[in-house]
Design an enzyme around this catalytic site. Structure first.
Site, PDB file in Angstrom:
ATOM      1  N   GLY A   1       0.830  -1.200   0.000  1.00  0.00           N
ATOM      2  CA  GLY A   1       0.000   0.000   0.000  1.00  0.00           C
ATOM      3  C   GLY A   1       0.859   1.242   0.000  1.00  0.00           C
ATOM      4  N   SER A   2       0.322   2.309   0.550  1.00  0.00           N
ATOM      5  CA  SER A   2       0.996   3.607   0.477  1.00  0.00           C
ATOM      6  C   SER A   2       2.130   3.707   1.499  1.00  0.00           C
ATOM      7  CB  SER A   2      -0.021   4.718   0.738  1.00  0.00           C
ATOM      8  OG  SER A   2      -0.563   4.549   2.028  1.00  0.00           O
TER       9      SER A   2
ATOM     10  N   GLU B   1       5.557  -3.363   0.805  1.00  0.00           N
ATOM     11  CA  GLU B   1       5.669  -3.101  -0.637  1.00  0.00           C
ATOM     12  C   GLU B   1       4.934  -1.789  -0.879  1.00  0.00           C
ATOM     13  OE1 GLU B   1       7.491  -4.991  -2.446  1.00  0.00           O
ATOM     14  OE2 GLU B   1       7.714  -6.659  -1.058  1.00  0.00           O
ATOM     15  N   LEU B   2       5.690  -0.706  -1.113  1.00  0.00           N
ATOM     16  CA  LEU B   2       5.084   0.627  -1.108  1.00  0.00           C
ATOM     17  C   LEU B   2       5.163   1.282  -2.488  1.00  0.00           C
ATOM     18  CD1 LEU B   2       6.621   1.636   2.338  1.00  0.00           C
ATOM     19  CD2 LEU B   2       4.489   0.417   1.905  1.00  0.00           C
TER      20      LEU B   2
ATOM     21  N   CYS C   1       2.173   0.639  -8.607  1.00  0.00           N
ATOM     22  CA  CYS C   1       3.327   1.178  -7.895  1.00  0.00           C
ATOM     23  C   CYS C   1       4.529   1.365  -8.823  1.00  0.00           C
ATOM     24  CB  CYS C   1       3.679   0.252  -6.747  1.00  0.00           C
ATOM     25  SG  CYS C   1       3.736  -1.465  -7.264  1.00  0.00           S
TER      26      CYS C   1
HETATM   27  P1  NAD Z   1      -3.395   2.435   1.293  1.00  0.00           P
HETATM   28  O1  NAD Z   1      -2.108   2.506   2.013  1.00  0.00           O
HETATM   29  O2  NAD Z   1      -4.336   3.576   1.431  1.00  0.00           O
HETATM   30  O3  NAD Z   1      -4.220   1.160   1.756  1.00  0.00           O
HETATM   31  C1  NAD Z   1      -3.656  -0.128   1.700  1.00  0.00           C
HETATM   32  C2  NAD Z   1      -4.298  -0.996   2.756  1.00  0.00           C
HETATM   33  O4  NAD Z   1      -3.941  -0.502   4.042  1.00  0.00           O
HETATM   34  C3  NAD Z   1      -5.830  -1.003   2.701  1.00  0.00           C
HETATM   35  O5  NAD Z   1      -6.287  -2.303   2.962  1.00  0.00           O
HETATM   36  C4  NAD Z   1      -6.191  -0.067   3.839  1.00  0.00           C
HETATM   37  O6  NAD Z   1      -7.465  -0.314   4.381  1.00  0.00           O
HETATM   38  C5  NAD Z   1      -5.102  -0.390   4.840  1.00  0.00           C
HETATM   39  N1  NAD Z   1      -4.898   0.637   5.872  1.00  0.00           N
HETATM   40  C6  NAD Z   1      -5.134   1.969   5.796  1.00  0.00           C
HETATM   41  N2  NAD Z   1      -4.818   2.563   6.964  1.00  0.00           N
HETATM   42  C7  NAD Z   1      -4.364   1.588   7.798  1.00  0.00           C
HETATM   43  C8  NAD Z   1      -3.873   1.583   9.138  1.00  0.00           C
HETATM   44  N3  NAD Z   1      -3.799   2.685   9.873  1.00  0.00           N
HETATM   45  N4  NAD Z   1      -3.467   0.405   9.649  1.00  0.00           N
HETATM   46  C9  NAD Z   1      -3.532  -0.736   8.923  1.00  0.00           C
HETATM   47  N5  NAD Z   1      -3.994  -0.790   7.660  1.00  0.00           N
HETATM   48  C10 NAD Z   1      -4.407   0.358   7.094  1.00  0.00           C
HETATM   49  O7  NAD Z   1      -3.042   2.148  -0.236  1.00  0.00           O
HETATM   50  P2  NAD Z   1      -4.004   2.041  -1.494  1.00  0.00           P
HETATM   51  O8  NAD Z   1      -4.522   3.404  -1.812  1.00  0.00           O
HETATM   52  O9  NAD Z   1      -4.983   0.928  -1.325  1.00  0.00           O
HETATM   53  O10 NAD Z   1      -2.954   1.570  -2.601  1.00  0.00           O
HETATM   54  C11 NAD Z   1      -2.144   2.471  -3.272  1.00  0.00           C
HETATM   55  C12 NAD Z   1      -0.722   2.436  -2.779  1.00  0.00           C
HETATM   56  O11 NAD Z   1      -0.224   1.125  -2.777  1.00  0.00           O
HETATM   57  C13 NAD Z   1       0.216   3.221  -3.677  1.00  0.00           C
HETATM   58  O12 NAD Z   1       1.101   3.989  -2.905  1.00  0.00           O
HETATM   59  C14 NAD Z   1       0.956   2.131  -4.427  1.00  0.00           C
HETATM   60  O13 NAD Z   1       2.210   2.511  -4.923  1.00  0.00           O
HETATM   61  C15 NAD Z   1       1.054   1.080  -3.401  1.00  0.00           C
HETATM   62  N6  NAD Z   1       1.289  -0.221  -4.020  1.00  0.00           N
HETATM   63  C16 NAD Z   1       2.524  -0.810  -3.906  1.00  0.00           C
HETATM   64  C17 NAD Z   1       2.786  -2.028  -4.531  1.00  0.00           C
HETATM   65  C18 NAD Z   1       4.127  -2.712  -4.415  1.00  0.00           C
HETATM   66  O14 NAD Z   1       4.176  -3.908  -4.662  1.00  0.00           O
HETATM   67  N7  NAD Z   1       5.194  -2.032  -4.065  1.00  0.00           N
HETATM   68  C19 NAD Z   1       1.791  -2.632  -5.281  1.00  0.00           C
HETATM   69  C20 NAD Z   1       0.554  -2.011  -5.376  1.00  0.00           C
HETATM   70  C21 NAD Z   1       0.313  -0.811  -4.728  1.00  0.00           C
END
Ligand code: NAD
Length: 481
Positions: A235-236, A255-256, A290
């Site tokens: 995620g982010s 993985e960000l 990402c």
């Molecule tokens: P996000 O970080 O908003 O959410 C990801 C997950 O984290 C969701 O399930 C969300 O509900 C959860 N989450 C949110 N706040 C949390 C907290 N406080 N504690 C625990 N979990 C929490 O990301 P997104 O908008 O779903 O995805 C986009 C991001 O993911 C982009 O930055 C992208 O680059 C990244 N990404 C990285 C990869 C990689 O492999 N490096 C692959 C895909 C996406």
């Protein structure tokens, strides 16, 4: 166009010990193109999340799956995914707004991720250790075995709701762990269907538990429970940092994001291919990947040609309803996200950037966009744009480009097009990234390979083999003979 009516009236539950558990509160998952209700999902309250963890701990301690059982279940699941590919692709298409063609591609990749995970289950092994190399140990021998870490908590993003869930669930099962999965709240149905199919494939109750809801509500409950041995998060960077700081000394893989750079050098052997890849791979899934192409550095001797061809390619892209087979770019995940990128582009233009093409928003659809005349400090360059926007920048000095590329706080993958072997090897050594793709774009990824970033792009590696390693501990055995 494929006909599928979805399940807008169904309430999807949380999965605890093989049972689908509902709760008082539900949340809505909308169709990302029509913005109509697509599904309702039961929110897991604190008690449900705790129950999921308790169950995962109990199953891990009391019911081990043999290696061959893990292999058989994962392979059976892969077969069922294949049989239900169209249904799964339509779920991804509707809940994520991904074009149906890309959604089918994601299911295909997820199937491979499961097959590779199944195969890795059979390869888990420790190593013989040279204890006798140290004086005084002549009468001893040593070796290691790899053991599952215990309960793995998998937290996934919206942009690849099937394959990135597969990258966590497949290896976790292969490694012999039990799982608490929290799918992205914007796209939970793909993961719920994956869990349903895993049960059908013979995964016994309790190995995979699914809890649904918003990250800021469920996250703290998941993070504070010390019974979870490891967090595997995609995620982010913002949320990644929270997970790292809250998980203490427990294992974490993150993985960000990234602001993926790509370089087209003047000696590239197939310029047309390089331009086509850089442009089209900046727009897959509306740029919400990402490793999506974001910054394209082009040698000034070929810059005008590249800009002209890139515009032509971008202008020909079919934008619209993701359920149409011909559509290449669909909506972004939400209107708010499309508005955010619209603002970033406006800011860049106010600071001197030029919109070569695109820059137009209609609801949550943002047209494939090319910017020129950008500077390194613009958000479209230095932040993760996560939208169908690429910036094309001329350069004269390759050393300077290497410096600019390395100056980013991110370091996931970089693409470099050149036919100069010496430069390619220099890039491999000098560019500070988790992956360097020579004669391919930053967004190339083979799911079977190790994958992960450096700096703010994360820690640890995914890819079935690496993930199994991350999800097991090496236990050292010594023996006095
Ligand atoms: P996000 O970080 O908003 O959410 C990801 C997950 O984290 C969701 O399930 C969300 O509900 C959860 N989450 C949110 N706040 C949390 C907290 N406080 N504690 C625990 N979990 C929490 O990301 P997104 O908008 O779903 O995805 C986009 C991001 O993911 C982009 O930055 C992208 O680059 C990244 N990404 C990285 C990869 C990689 O492999 N490096 C692959 C895909 C996406």
């Amino acid at each position: 166009m494929t006909k599928f009516d979805g399940e807008p009236t169904k309430v999807f539950g949380n999965l605890i010990n093989g049972e689908w558990v509902n709760s008082e509160e539900t949340f809505l998952v909308e169709n990302k193109y029509t913005h109509e209700p697509y599904a309702y999902v039961a929110k897991a309250d604190d008690a449900i999340v705790t129950q999921a963890i308790t169950n995962a701990v109990k199953v891990f301690k009391t019911a081990k799956l043999s290696t061959t059982d893990r292999y058989t279940i994962l392979m059976k699941a892969a077969k069922l995914f294949e049989e239900r590919k169209e249904e799964l692709a339509l779920i991804i298409c509707r809940e994520a707004g991904k074009t149906i063609t890309d959604a089918r591609g994601e299911v295909d990749r997820g199937i491979q991720t499961f097959i590779n995970s199944a195969e890795e289950a059979k390869r888990i092994a420790g190593q013989g250790l040279p204890i006798q190399g140290q004086p005084g140990n002549e009468g001893k021998m040593a070796f290691s075995i790899r053991v599952p870490v215990g309960v793995v908590c998998a937290i996934t993003p919206f942009n690849f709701p099937f394959n990135l869930t597969a990258h966590k669930v497949g290896p976790a099962i292969a490694a012999g762990n039990t799982i608490v999965l929290k799918p992205a709240e914007k796209t939970p149905v793909s993961a719920i269907k994956m869990a349903e199919i895993l049960l059908e494939a013979g995964l016994p109750a309790g190995y995979l538990n699914v809890v649904n809801g918003y990250g800021h509500e469920i996250g703290p409950v998941l993070l504070k429970d010390e019974r979870i041995a490891m967090y595997t998060f995609t995620g982010s960077p913002t949320v990644g940092k929270v997970i790292k700081s809250e998980s203490g000394i427990r294992k974490v893989t993150l993985e960000l994001g990234s602001n993926s750079p790509n370089i087209i050098h003047h000696d590239v052997s197939d310029l047309k291919r390089a331009v086509k890849l850089c442009v089209t791979k900046g727009y897959v899934n509306s740029g919400q990947a990402c490793i999506s192409v974001q910054r394209v550095y082009v040698h000034s001797s070929i810059y005008d040609e590249v800009l002209r061809d890139a515009k032509e390619i971008a202008d020909a892209i079919v934008v619209g309803n993701p359920e149409n087979d011909a559509t290449e770019v669909g909506p972004m995940i939400s209107i708010q996200e499309a508005q955010r990128v619209e603002k970033w582009v406006q800011e860049a233009v106010e600071a001197g950037a030029r919109v070569v093409t695109g820059g137009i928003r209609e609801g949550s659809v943002f047209r494939p966009t090319i910017l020129s005349d950008v500077t390194e400090d613009m958000k479209v360059m230095c932040e993760e744009v996560f939208a169908p926007v690429i910036s094309i920048v001329p350069y004269d000095d390759i050393d300077r480009v290497f410096e600019l590329v390395n100056a980013s706080r991110f370091g996931l993958q970089v693409g470099f097009f050149t036919s100069n072997l010496h430069l390619a090897m220099r890039a491999a050594q000098e560019l500070e990234f988790g992956g360097v793709n020579i004669n391919d774009v930053s967004s190339f990824r083979a799911d079977i390979l190790p994958y992960g970033g450096v700096k703010d792009s994360g820690v640890g590696k995914e890819g079935p083999r690496s993930a199994v390693e991350e999800m097991t501990d090496e236990k050292i055995i010594t023996m006095h003979i």
